[in-house]
Design a protein around this motif. Structure first.
Motif, PDB file in Angstrom:
ATOM      1  N   LEU A 147       0.856  -1.176   0.000  1.00  0.00           N
ATOM      2  CA  LEU A 147       0.000   0.000   0.000  1.00  0.00           C
ATOM      3  C   LEU A 147       0.899   1.235   0.000  1.00  0.00           C
ATOM      4  CD1 LEU A 147      -3.029   0.828   0.202  1.00  0.00           C
ATOM      5  CD2 LEU A 147      -2.674   1.033   2.672  1.00  0.00           C
ATOM      6  N   CYS A 153      -1.260  10.560   3.255  1.00  0.00           N
ATOM      7  CA  CYS A 153      -2.518  10.107   2.645  1.00  0.00           C
ATOM      8  C   CYS A 153      -3.226   9.044   3.497  1.00  0.00           C
ATOM      9  CB  CYS A 153      -2.293   9.606   1.220  1.00  0.00           C
ATOM     10  SG  CYS A 153      -1.292   8.133   1.098  1.00  0.00           S
ATOM     11  N   LYS A 155      -2.286   6.154   4.904  1.00  0.00           N
ATOM     12  CA  LYS A 155      -2.116   4.739   4.525  1.00  0.00           C
ATOM     13  C   LYS A 155      -2.326   3.808   5.717  1.00  0.00           C
ATOM     14  CE  LYS A 155       2.035   5.481   2.802  1.00  0.00           C
ATOM     15  NZ  LYS A 155       2.107   6.963   2.774  1.00  0.00           N
ATOM     16  N   ASP A 157      -4.025   4.296   8.498  1.00  0.00           N
ATOM     17  CA  ASP A 157      -5.437   4.265   8.884  1.00  0.00           C
ATOM     18  C   ASP A 157      -6.222   3.339   7.954  1.00  0.00           C
ATOM     19  OD1 ASP A 157      -4.758   6.072  10.794  1.00  0.00           O
ATOM     20  OD2 ASP A 157      -5.843   7.773   9.930  1.00  0.00           O
ATOM     21  N   LEU A 158      -5.959   3.458   6.643  1.00  0.00           N
ATOM     22  CA  LEU A 158      -6.643   2.608   5.666  1.00  0.00           C
ATOM     23  C   LEU A 158      -6.262   1.153   5.867  1.00  0.00           C
ATOM     24  CD1 LEU A 158      -8.335   2.074   3.125  1.00  0.00           C
ATOM     25  CD2 LEU A 158      -6.329   2.740   1.749  1.00  0.00           C
ATOM     26  N   GLU A 215       2.220  -1.845   4.342  1.00  0.00           N
ATOM     27  CA  GLU A 215       2.434  -0.459   3.947  1.00  0.00           C
ATOM     28  C   GLU A 215       3.840  -0.287   3.385  1.00  0.00           C
ATOM     29  OE1 GLU A 215       2.312   4.019   5.930  1.00  0.00           O
ATOM     30  OE2 GLU A 215       1.327   2.337   6.962  1.00  0.00           O
ATOM     31  N   VAL A 242      -2.664   4.800  -2.929  1.00  0.00           N
ATOM     32  CA  VAL A 242      -3.715   5.663  -2.385  1.00  0.00           C
ATOM     33  C   VAL A 242      -3.565   7.064  -2.981  1.00  0.00           C
ATOM     34  CG1 VAL A 242      -4.831   6.514  -0.297  1.00  0.00           C
ATOM     35  CG2 VAL A 242      -3.494   4.402  -0.202  1.00  0.00           C
ATOM     36  N   SER A 244      -4.806  11.025  -2.846  1.00  0.00           N
ATOM     37  CA  SER A 244      -5.389  11.961  -1.900  1.00  0.00           C
ATOM     38  C   SER A 244      -4.915  13.364  -2.262  1.00  0.00           C
ATOM     39  CB  SER A 244      -4.936  11.593  -0.479  1.00  0.00           C
ATOM     40  OG  SER A 244      -5.520  12.410   0.489  1.00  0.00           O
ATOM     41  N   HIS A 252      -4.602  15.465   7.464  1.00  0.00           N
ATOM     42  CA  HIS A 252      -4.250  14.202   8.131  1.00  0.00           C
ATOM     43  C   HIS A 252      -2.948  14.358   8.915  1.00  0.00           C
ATOM     44  CE1 HIS A 252      -3.683   9.966   8.947  1.00  0.00           C
ATOM     45  NE2 HIS A 252      -2.447  10.092   8.484  1.00  0.00           N
ATOM     46  N   THR A 352      -8.854   6.363  -4.527  1.00  0.00           N
ATOM     47  CA  THR A 352      -9.073   6.871  -3.173  1.00  0.00           C
ATOM     48  C   THR A 352      -9.172   5.707  -2.191  1.00  0.00           C
ATOM     49  OG1 THR A 352     -11.468   6.786  -3.363  1.00  0.00           O
ATOM     50  CG2 THR A 352     -10.374   8.813  -4.120  1.00  0.00           C
ATOM     51  N   ALA A 353      -9.189   6.033  -0.915  1.00  0.00           N
ATOM     52  CA  ALA A 353      -9.325   4.989   0.112  1.00  0.00           C
ATOM     53  C   ALA A 353     -10.588   4.174  -0.119  1.00  0.00           C
ATOM     54  CB  ALA A 353      -9.336   5.625   1.496  1.00  0.00           C
ATOM     55  N   LYS A 357     -10.802   0.120  -0.932  1.00  0.00           N
ATOM     56  CA  LYS A 357     -11.600  -0.820  -0.140  1.00  0.00           C
ATOM     57  C   LYS A 357     -12.502  -1.657  -1.044  1.00  0.00           C
ATOM     58  CE  LYS A 357     -12.055   1.450   4.358  1.00  0.00           C
ATOM     59  NZ  LYS A 357     -13.018   1.960   5.348  1.00  0.00           N
TER      60      LYS A 357
END
Length: 363
Positions: A147, A153, A155, A157-158, A215, A242, A244, A252, A352-353, A357
């Protein structure tokens, strides 16, 4: 009914089995396992004396000295702690370095006190060997995805909302960038490697065919080094990128490195000292990259940072966004763009996130 000594290391780590580590404190600090408590048979000083005796006079005299050093009130105090652990953790085990004299001695003392408590066969060394071999096997046999995305951006958290992932920054207790230090500090390298091997093992055990999402990281996360074999697999793995906006990334980073970081420092040090430690953390982090920034740009950013900290102390934290925006746009983004040209792995998907997903749910 007494439980037998254990050599089923896979079960130990899959079940988060509690263990008492009888090695000296210095040995424990160099490397241990999750769910393990340091309850040494001997202090560092006592162990050093026994070691010197062993070299000069042999094993029998060293054992005799050990029993002299750990006797009377000292032995009683340590016995209380061992018995308390055994009562609190009836499914646990004890171990020393190789499962030899230290663990056998404590095991016998516990038995004499009416507590039949099992030990790990082979001790720390055998557990560590199991994890090294397991990590090498899983890394060799598994498929990975990476990722990636510009700094800020979200990452991590995602990543933590997705299945089949391992949070390397979480294991290293570090946010990954130059500014990623956390007040609670990082684990020793061996602890990081042990936790990583356990995470890989558990992920592989639960879903052996799944692609593991990690990540994008440099070789070091703070001071914790990603093992070479995993780094090599990560370098060639497909990329999930990702996307953003700069403003989203500024927000963020502001939440992560200003609001959350200050809260962590103040929880650790108190309100006033915590703010001072937070300000020093940011100042030192910026100073670390001064050569890569260049003198003029560093001075500009440092002036903005110090002004933002002064205003924050008065109650207005909004000025931090200015130096964060410049740092992302002028420093981190060009560095990220260059690093992307060096990637060997193909871009599997970008979005995008929310897009990512949805994509990973179908793939």
């Amino acid at each position: 009914m007494s439980r037998p000594d254990c050599d089923q290391f896979a079960e130990i780590f899959l079940r988060d089995t509690p263990m008492m580590d009888l090695r000296a404190p210095l040995e424990f600090k160099k490397g241990a396992f999750p769910h393990t408590v340091s309850l040494p048979l001997m202090t560092d000083q006592e162990r050093a004396k026994v070691g010197t005796c062993y070299k000069k006079q042999g094993q029998d005299e060293a054992i005799k000295l050990g029993h002299q050093l750990v006797s009377g009130r000292i032995k009683d105090e340590r016995m209380e702690k061992w018995l308390a652990f055994a009562r609190a953790n009836p499914d646990g085990y004890l171990y020393c370095w190789r499962g030899g004299l230290r663990s056998q001695t404590v095991q016998q003392w516990l038995k004499d006190a009416g507590c039949d408590y099992p030990r790990i066969v082979g001790g720390y060394k055998a557990l560590r060997r199991f994890l090294i071999d397991t990590q090498e096997r899983i890394v060799a046999d598994s498929s990975f995805r990476i990722l990636a995305g510009h700094t800020g951006c979200a990452k991590t958290d995602l990543l933590n909302t997705l299945p089949d992932t391992i949070d390397l920054e979480g294991l290293a207790n570090h946010r990954g960038s130059t500014f990623g230090k956390r007040p609670s500090g990082q684990p020793p390298q061996l602890d990081f490697e042990n936790s990583l091997a356990i995470a890989l093992f558990r992920q592989n055990h639960a879903r052996p065919q799944a692609k593991i999402l990690l990540e994008d990281e440099s070789m070091l996360i703070g001071r914790c080094a990603i093992p070479d074999n995993l780094r090599a697999k990560m370098a060639e793995a497909p990329l999930i990128i990702v996307e953003s906006t700069l403003e989203e990334r500024v927000e963020h980073s502001f939440r992560n490195y200003i609001l959350n970081k200050l809260e962590e420092w103040q929880q650790a040090e108190g309100e006033e000292q915590g703010f001072a430690a937070f300000a020093d953390d940011l100042t030192q982090s910026l100073f670390k990259i001064r050569k890569r920034l260049g003198g003029v740009r560093f001075q500009t950013l440092n002036d903005l940072l110090q002004q933002a900290l002064a205003e924050q102390e008065k109650g207005d934290n909004s000025l931090h966004r200015e130096w964060i925006r410049i740092l992302l746009d002028d420093y981190y983004d060009p560095m990220y763009n260059y690093q992307m040209t060096l990637k060997k792995g193909p871009v599997e998907f970008r979005g995008t996130a929310a897009d990512i997903k949805a994509y990973l749910n179908d793939h």
